[in-house]
Motif scaffolding. Structure first.
Motif, PDB file in Angstrom:
ATOM      1  N   GLU A  18      49.445  29.630  44.589  1.00 16.51           N
ATOM      2  CA  GLU A  18      48.152  29.940  45.206  1.00 16.51           C
ATOM      3  C   GLU A  18      48.037  31.446  45.360  1.00 16.51           C
ATOM      4  OE1 GLU A  18      45.944  28.179  49.049  1.00 16.51           O
ATOM      5  OE2 GLU A  18      46.650  26.817  47.493  1.00 16.51           O
ATOM      6  N   THR A  19      46.925  32.009  44.902  1.00 20.24           N
ATOM      7  CA  THR A  19      46.749  33.456  44.934  1.00 20.24           C
ATOM      8  C   THR A  19      45.269  33.812  44.857  1.00 20.24           C
ATOM      9  OG1 THR A  19      47.549  35.523  43.938  1.00 20.24           O
ATOM     10  CG2 THR A  19      46.920  33.772  42.415  1.00 20.24           C
ATOM     11  N   THR A  20      44.981  35.092  44.968  1.00 23.92           N
ATOM     12  CA  THR A  20      43.632  35.621  44.801  1.00 23.92           C
ATOM     13  C   THR A  20      43.673  36.676  43.706  1.00 23.92           C
ATOM     14  OG1 THR A  20      43.082  35.227  47.125  1.00 23.92           O
ATOM     15  CG2 THR A  20      41.717  36.815  45.939  1.00 23.92           C
ATOM     16  N   ILE A  21      42.739  36.581  42.758  1.00 24.37           N
ATOM     17  CA  ILE A  21      42.681  37.526  41.645  1.00 24.37           C
ATOM     18  C   ILE A  21      41.254  38.032  41.473  1.00 24.37           C
ATOM     19  CG2 ILE A  21      44.631  36.466  40.437  1.00 24.37           C
ATOM     20  CD1 ILE A  21      42.549  35.143  38.543  1.00 24.37           C
ATOM     21  N   CYS A  22      41.100  39.039  40.641  1.00 25.83           N
ATOM     22  CA  CYS A  22      39.779  39.554  40.281  1.00 25.83           C
ATOM     23  C   CYS A  22      39.248  38.780  39.077  1.00 25.83           C
ATOM     24  CB  CYS A  22      39.861  41.040  39.932  1.00 25.83           C
ATOM     25  SG  CYS A  22      40.505  42.054  41.274  1.00 25.83           S
ATOM     26  N   SER A  23      37.961  38.594  39.011  1.00 26.69           N
ATOM     27  CA  SER A  23      37.342  37.869  37.904  1.00 26.69           C
ATOM     28  C   SER A  23      37.758  38.468  36.567  1.00 26.69           C
ATOM     29  CB  SER A  23      35.822  37.916  38.035  1.00 26.69           C
ATOM     30  OG  SER A  23      35.214  37.214  36.972  1.00 26.69           O
ATOM     31  N   ILE A 101      43.411  28.957  43.113  1.00 26.74           N
ATOM     32  CA  ILE A 101      43.387  30.351  42.685  1.00 26.74           C
ATOM     33  C   ILE A 101      41.972  30.847  42.959  1.00 26.74           C
ATOM     34  CG2 ILE A 101      43.651  31.959  40.786  1.00 26.74           C
ATOM     35  CD1 ILE A 101      45.738  30.053  39.638  1.00 26.74           C
ATOM     36  N   THR A 102      41.879  31.693  43.965  1.00 29.30           N
ATOM     37  CA  THR A 102      40.588  32.246  44.386  1.00 29.30           C
ATOM     38  C   THR A 102      40.251  33.426  43.486  1.00 29.30           C
ATOM     39  OG1 THR A 102      41.027  31.583  46.662  1.00 29.30           O
ATOM     40  CG2 THR A 102      39.313  33.241  46.325  1.00 29.30           C
ATOM     41  N   VAL A 103      39.036  33.432  42.953  1.00 26.14           N
ATOM     42  CA  VAL A 103      38.606  34.503  42.053  1.00 26.14           C
ATOM     43  C   VAL A 103      37.495  35.296  42.737  1.00 26.14           C
ATOM     44  CG1 VAL A 103      37.611  35.046  39.800  1.00 26.14           C
ATOM     45  CG2 VAL A 103      39.223  33.139  40.026  1.00 26.14           C
ATOM     46  N   ASN A 104      37.777  36.583  42.940  1.00 22.18           N
ATOM     47  CA  ASN A 104      36.783  37.481  43.527  1.00 22.18           C
ATOM     48  C   ASN A 104      35.904  38.063  42.425  1.00 22.18           C
ATOM     49  OD1 ASN A 104      37.748  37.146  46.134  1.00 22.18           O
ATOM     50  ND2 ASN A 104      39.164  38.856  45.970  1.00 22.18           N
ATOM     51  N   ALA A 105      34.611  38.080  42.675  1.00 19.16           N
ATOM     52  CA  ALA A 105      33.667  38.654  41.719  1.00 19.16           C
ATOM     53  C   ALA A 105      33.899  40.156  41.594  1.00 19.16           C
ATOM     54  CB  ALA A 105      32.237  38.397  42.176  1.00 19.16           C
ATOM     55  N   LEU A 106      33.630  40.683  40.407  1.00 21.50           N
ATOM     56  CA  LEU A 106      33.747  42.123  40.218  1.00 21.50           C
ATOM     57  C   LEU A 106      32.560  42.810  40.889  1.00 21.50           C
ATOM     58  CD1 LEU A 106      34.865  42.375  36.489  1.00 21.50           C
ATOM     59  CD2 LEU A 106      36.267  42.333  38.556  1.00 21.50           C
ATOM     60  N   PRO A 107      32.802  43.926  41.562  1.00 19.49           N
ATOM     61  CA  PRO A 107      31.707  44.635  42.212  1.00 19.49           C
ATOM     62  C   PRO A 107      30.893  45.425  41.189  1.00 19.49           C
ATOM     63  CG  PRO A 107      33.703  45.906  42.420  1.00 19.49           C
ATOM     64  CD  PRO A 107      34.082  44.611  41.730  1.00 19.49           C
ATOM     65  N   THR A 108      29.744  45.861  41.601  1.00 23.34           N
ATOM     66  CA  THR A 108      28.910  46.738  40.772  1.00 23.34           C
ATOM     67  C   THR A 108      28.432  47.905  41.631  1.00 23.34           C
ATOM     68  OG1 THR A 108      26.911  45.504  41.329  1.00 23.34           O
ATOM     69  CG2 THR A 108      28.073  44.847  39.309  1.00 23.34           C
ATOM     70  N   ILE A 109      27.938  48.928  40.974  1.00 25.34           N
ATOM     71  CA  ILE A 109      27.278  50.018  41.693  1.00 25.34           C
ATOM     72  C   ILE A 109      25.841  49.568  41.888  1.00 25.34           C
ATOM     73  CG2 ILE A 109      26.477  52.414  41.566  1.00 25.34           C
ATOM     74  CD1 ILE A 109      29.473  52.201  42.049  1.00 25.34           C
ATOM     75  N   SER A 177      40.065  44.845  47.994  1.00 26.82           N
ATOM     76  CA  SER A 177      41.239  44.160  47.433  1.00 26.82           C
ATOM     77  C   SER A 177      41.636  44.699  46.059  1.00 26.82           C
ATOM     78  CB  SER A 177      40.983  42.651  47.358  1.00 26.82           C
ATOM     79  OG  SER A 177      39.891  42.394  46.501  1.00 26.82           O
ATOM     80  N   GLY A 178      40.908  45.711  45.569  1.00 28.81           N
ATOM     81  CA  GLY A 178      41.301  46.353  44.312  1.00 28.81           C
ATOM     82  C   GLY A 178      40.586  45.884  43.066  1.00 28.81           C
ATOM     83  N   CYS A 179      39.585  45.036  43.166  1.00 28.68           N
ATOM     84  CA  CYS A 179      38.824  44.635  41.978  1.00 28.68           C
ATOM     85  C   CYS A 179      37.921  45.792  41.558  1.00 28.68           C
ATOM     86  CB  CYS A 179      37.987  43.386  42.264  1.00 28.68           C
ATOM     87  SG  CYS A 179      38.963  41.910  42.605  1.00 28.68           S
ATOM     88  N   ILE A 180      37.883  46.075  40.270  1.00 30.58           N
ATOM     89  CA  ILE A 180      37.142  47.203  39.727  1.00 30.58           C
ATOM     90  C   ILE A 180      35.955  46.692  38.898  1.00 30.58           C
ATOM     91  CG2 ILE A 180      37.293  49.231  38.224  1.00 30.58           C
ATOM     92  CD1 ILE A 180      39.070  49.471  40.674  1.00 30.58           C
ATOM     93  N   SER A 181      34.820  47.385  39.013  1.00 31.05           N
ATOM     94  CA  SER A 181      33.627  46.986  38.240  1.00 31.05           C
ATOM     95  C   SER A 181      33.912  46.999  36.747  1.00 31.05           C
ATOM     96  CB  SER A 181      32.445  47.902  38.575  1.00 31.05           C
ATOM     97  OG  SER A 181      32.775  49.258  38.328  1.00 31.05           O
TER      98      SER A 181
END
Length: 186
Positions: A18-23, A101-109, A177-181
């Motif tokens: 079980e973890t969390t990742i970036c999309s 596995i939780t997937v965080n959406a990528l951010p945008t400007i 959490s470190g996810c990059i656009s």
């Protein structure tokens, strides 16, 4: 009379990961923390995934028959569970408790106003991210690659290096959490 019940959850073994990742990024391997067991025959593993919930919407992942699983790149939160069957009764499958596995959406400007300056010097730049509080804006001198010029909180002012001609700077969003656009904005 004596009623005997089988521990089907115990027979299926257990998994972890079980973890969390970036999309769009790959997850860690889902490990076997306890091998499954069968009464007769050989152990036959299978895997299922669900993007619905931990209890419904599961579909079999074709070709996955190992005790562990490498889920690959994911774009949405997904639950995985391992099935175990006996080679002498392959149609009777028992499943582990699922891992999420939780997937965080990528951010945008979301906002980066153009600025101008008369003559040489520095320029105050600002941008906001879609990730809101706790997120950051990373400033670069190129649309891809290039040099990281600075990193500030979303909405904060970044003072550019001194310039003497028209220059384009590029903003990239970063979550806490470190996810990059996926792309930079000029």
């Amino acid at each position: 009379t004596l009623d005997v019940f089988r521990n089907r959850l115990g027979e299926s073994g257990s998994i972890s990961g079980e973890t969390t990742i970036c999309s769009g990024t790959s997850s860690v391997v889902i490990s076997s923390t306890a091998a499954g067991s069968v009464l007769t025959g050989n152990v036959v593993y299978s895997w299922q995934r669900s993007t619905t919930s931990a209890t419904s919407g599961f579909t079999t992942i074709n070709g996955e028959t190992a005790a562990t699983l490498s889920p690959g790149a994911l774009s949405q939160t997904t639950f995985f569970r391992r099935g175990i069957a006996s080679s002498s009764a392959p149609g009777t499958v028992f499943y582990t408790l699922p891992v999420k596995i939780t997937v965080n959406a990528l951010p945008t400007i979301s906002q980066a106003p153009n600025v101008s300056s008369c003559g040489p010097g520095t320029v105050p730049l600002s941008a906001q991210t879609s990730a809101g509080d706790g997120s950051f804006v990373r400033w670069y001198d190129a649309a891809t690659g290039g040099s990281l010029l600075g990193r500030v909180a979303s909405g904060a002012v970044f003072t550019s290096p001194a310039i003497s001609q028209s220059t384009t700077f590029y903003a990239e969003a970063e979550t806490a959490s470190g996810c990059i656009s996926a792309a930079r904005v000029a």
